[in-house]
Design a protein around this motif. Structure first.
Motif, short mmCIF file in Angstrom:
data_model
loop_
_atom_site.label_atom_id
_atom_site.label_comp_id
_atom_site.label_asym_id
_atom_site.label_seq_id
_atom_site.Cartn_x
_atom_site.Cartn_y
_atom_site.Cartn_z
N LEU A 6 1.30 1.94 -0.03
CA LEU A 6 2.10 3.04 -0.57
C LEU A 6 2.54 2.73 -1.99
N GLN A 7 2.93 1.48 -2.20
CA GLN A 7 3.38 1.09 -3.53
C GLN A 7 2.22 1.23 -4.52
N ARG A 10 1.83 4.84 -5.27
CA ARG A 10 2.88 5.29 -6.19
C ARG A 10 2.59 4.82 -7.62
N TYR A 13 -0.30 6.96 -9.52
CA TYR A 13 -0.04 8.37 -9.24
C TYR A 13 -1.13 9.29 -9.83
N LYS A 17 -3.75 11.85 -8.01
CA LYS A 17 -3.76 13.28 -8.31
C LYS A 17 -5.20 13.76 -8.56
N PHE A 20 -7.33 13.84 -5.50
CA PHE A 20 -7.00 15.03 -4.70
C PHE A 20 -7.72 16.27 -5.25
N ALA B 337 9.20 5.17 4.38
CA ALA B 337 7.90 4.58 4.72
C ALA B 337 7.92 3.07 4.49
N TYR B 338 8.71 2.62 3.53
CA TYR B 338 8.78 1.19 3.25
C TYR B 338 9.62 0.45 4.29
N PHE B 406 8.43 9.46 1.91
CA PHE B 406 7.76 9.09 0.66
C PHE B 406 8.59 9.36 -0.59
N LYS B 408 11.17 9.74 -3.61
CA LYS B 408 12.27 8.98 -4.20
C LYS B 408 13.46 9.92 -4.26
N TYR B 476 1.78 21.06 -3.64
CA TYR B 476 1.84 20.30 -4.89
C TYR B 476 2.42 21.16 -6.01
#
Lengths: 83, 592
Positions: A6-7, A10, A13, A17, A20, B337-338, B406, B408, B476
């Protein structure tokens, strides 16, 4: 493992995008070749119909509900308790 | 009764409930292993023992009560009820609160009773048992809000139960039978519609649905997992059994699919979002039943099966978040999630299942109902269900996990560790969501009609991926608009409250005045006459009966004293007592 994945997502990013968007484009491209044998209605036979349907409904859902309905029916959280 | 053909799964659950009365909370580490036993017995019974036919018929007061109608329709529901009860019990194994397990056992036992009931009287008994037991699953959250929500829930289910009772009595009056048989849409009488309304209350059909998002978010963490599976799906079963082909159900079902998804899009509380999604998903089932072809009824049953698994898993995931953080409000969560990666993973399996992604169980059931509707030439109903599919993925597949897991800013407060049993239960559910998704025949061979539908064609897969992926694009583009707010939304429960207050005002003013006037009248007129009669009776009593009666009077006095101790004045105690008496009566029937 999840956390690192996940990190990484992130941190990358922009890559996510474009991946996707690439996926979306690929789906429409495939749709040109794969079409229903027996469309249940005429529009379904056009490539990209379900893409337009999904985007359109998604946008309409959010806009109508969040910008119109929500403003009319939302109340403070203690609405019933305070009565 | 021949045990090689039929074993009523409720027996195990009721026996476990009774045993729970005898154990002590501090011995929890021992008796918690009792909890998975009734579900395991139920699974063995449903998969290996049950043979089609009518079993467990008992005569009482001239009525024929059927406890064991076994056919493909009842077995598919009993099958998933048994599996989900095992998952639910494992999820709840860490709980030391015996009362919650007691209520859950009665609740699940009641659901099995409804599924195998062959007549309306038996159905009604178990139906009400479910209402009472599930009310306790709300009350046992032991907060001011849950107490209030539990009462509203109970009142509404009494209303539904009364519709069912009135309908079945009038039906008996007209037809001379309590047999629970299908009603032909063209021949339905007003009493059939009353029964249908009773069923529709439990199926949360609009506008009788608002009890669900009102009560479920206030239930206990583990109670909500049970409730998400049994009440609405039992109602789906009885609708499929009695009212297949009613067009009104088809239309209301599609409205439910969109309505539930729409409310979920603007809700903030994760468990309320999931509650609205029960309405939405049950809508697909109600619509399938209403359209009434073999394919759509199959689709409704398959979707009920799949839905119980993924919705239970969604509630387990949201329950874990609530357990760990103390809140289910998206506005107070983020980045979990973390902190809870395995919870996130299991939740996401359920989220893609409910959204109908290929390889997961929602895909093989939802597309069956939708394709069935299209093949029955219901274009608008088909498109309505596709719109709801967009709303489903938008709200419960993307919005909820995005803002809880997810988004922030990350949740930074302390997190309560999640017991291992909760992880085990979620893993089992996640595995089943996946395995049924890739091996559809596991489910299809259980369905009431032969299945001709093939889910994995290139077009079905592509169409689903197009629809859902581009819904993702919609999210999105709208991600800054869909941000949740710390508010609640008015629903039909507002109308219920207004109607309730009007009823209360009528009771307070005209009825109370009438009552006062009548009391006054009675004191002045009736009492005089009664005193005269009493005087004559006393003369007779003193001369003749005293000697005989004195002895019995002392006996009655003693019994009265003991009875008074049971009468605590708390309505919860009375309802619980009624449940215990009911189960005693059931046991007597079953055994003798």
């Amino acid at each position: 493992m999840f956390s690192r994945l996940l990190q990484w997502a992130r941190d990358h990013y922009l890559l996510m995008k474009w991946l996707f968007f690439g996926w979306l484009a690929a789906l429409v491209a495939v749709n040109v070749f794969i079409l229903p044998h027996h469309p249940h209605f005429e529009l379904e036979a056009f490539p990209g119909f379900w893409a337009v349907f999904g985007t359109g409904c998604g946008l309409a859902f959010v806009v109508i509900l969040k910008k119109v309905i929500f403003l009319m029916i939302s109340r403070p959280e203690d609405f019933y308790e305070s009565k | 009764m021949n045990l090689s053909n039929f074993f009523h799964p409720s027996i195990g659950f009721f026996a476990a409930a009774m045993l729970l009365l005898l154990v002590k909370s501090e011995n929890h580490k021992v008796w918690r292993w009792l909890l998975p036993l009734p579900p395991v017995l139920a699974i063995i019974a449903v998969i290996f023992l049950m043979k089609d036919g009518v079993h467990g018929v008992h005569r009482y007061l001239g009525l024929e009560l059927t406890f064991g109608r076994v056919d493909k329709l009842s077995l598919v529901f009993a099958n998933i009820f048994a599996i989900q009860s095992l998952i639910g019990m494992i999820y709840a194994m860490h709980l030391k609160d015996r009362a919650q397990h007691f209520a859950a056992c009665f609740y699940v036992g009641g659901a099995f009773g409804c599924v195998f009931a062959g007549d309306y009287v038996t159905l009604f008994i178990f139906w009400e048992m479910m209402s009472v037991a599930s009310t306790f699953l709300v009350w046992l959250n032991r907060s001011e809000r849950s107490t209030r929500a539990g009462f509203r829930y109970f009142l509404f289910h009494i209303l539904g139960g009364l519709f069912l009772l009135a309908g079945m009595l009038l039906r008996h009056n007209a037809l001379g039978t309590f047999a629970f048989t299908p009603v032909a849409p063209g021949a339905a009488q007003f009493y059939d519609y009353m029964i249908m309304i009773g069923f529709c209350v439990n199926a949360a059909v609009l506008p009788l649905h608002a009890w669900l998002p009102d009560a479920y978010p206030e239930a206990t963490v583990t109670g909500a997992v049970f409730m998400s599976a049994f009440t609405t799906k039992t109602a789906v079963y009885v609708l499929a059994r009695g009212f297949a082909g009613f067009e009104i159900l088809a239309v209301m079902g599609v409205l439910m699919t969109i309505y539930g998804a729409a409310y979920a899009t603007i809700e903030n509380n994760a468990r309320r979002i999931l509650s609205y999604h029960i309405i939405s998903q049950v809508g697909y089932m109600v619509a399938g039943i209403g359209i009434g072809t073999a394919m759509t009824v199959n689709g409704a049953c398959a979707h009920a099966y799949a839905h119980i698994l993924y919705k239970g898993l969604l509630f387990m995931g949201a329950g874990c978040v609530l357990y760990a953080t103390g809140t289910a409000k998206l506005t107070e969560l983020g980045g979990l999630a973390y902190r809870l990666p395995w919870v996130m993973f299991c939740y996401m399996v359920a989220a893609v299942s409910i959204s109908g992604f290929p390889l997961f169980n929602g895909f093989i059931s939802k597309t069956m109902t939708i394709t069935g509707a299209a093949e029955a030439h219901h274009l608008w109903l088909t498109l309505g269900m596709e719109v709801a599919a967009v709303g489903t993925f938008l709200s419960v597949g993307i919005k909820l996990p995005y803002f809880a897991f997810f988004h922030k800013s990350d949740y930074t407060k302390d997190i309560r560790p999640i017991p291992a049993n909760m992880y085990v239960a979620m893993s089992i559910a996640a595995f089943l969501c996946f395995i049924i998704g890739v091996m559809p025949d596991l489910l299809y061979r259980l369905l009431p009609y032969p299945v001709e539908y093939v889910p994995y064609t290139s077009w079905h897969v592509l169409q689903t991926l197009l629809l859902l992926s581009f819904t993702g694009l919609g999210f999105y583009l709208m991600r800054r608009v869909i941000v949740p707010h710390a508010k609640i939304n008015l629903d039909f429960d507002y109308v219920y409250r207004v109607l309730g207050n009007i009823g209360l005002a009528i009771a307070r003013w005209p009825l109370a005045r009438l009552d006062n006037w009548w009391t006054e009248f009675y004191n002045r007129v009736g009492l005089v006459g009664m005193l005269l009669v009493a005087k004559i009776s006393r003369l007779f009593d003193e001369k003749a009966i005293d000697g005989v009666v004195d002895g019995s009077a002392y006996t009655v006095l003693g019994a009265g004293g003991r009875l008074a101790r049971v009468q605590t004045g708390k309505i919860a105690d009375y309802i619980g007592l009624a449940l215990v008496i009911a189960i005693g009566v059931f046991a007597m029937f079953y055994l003798f």
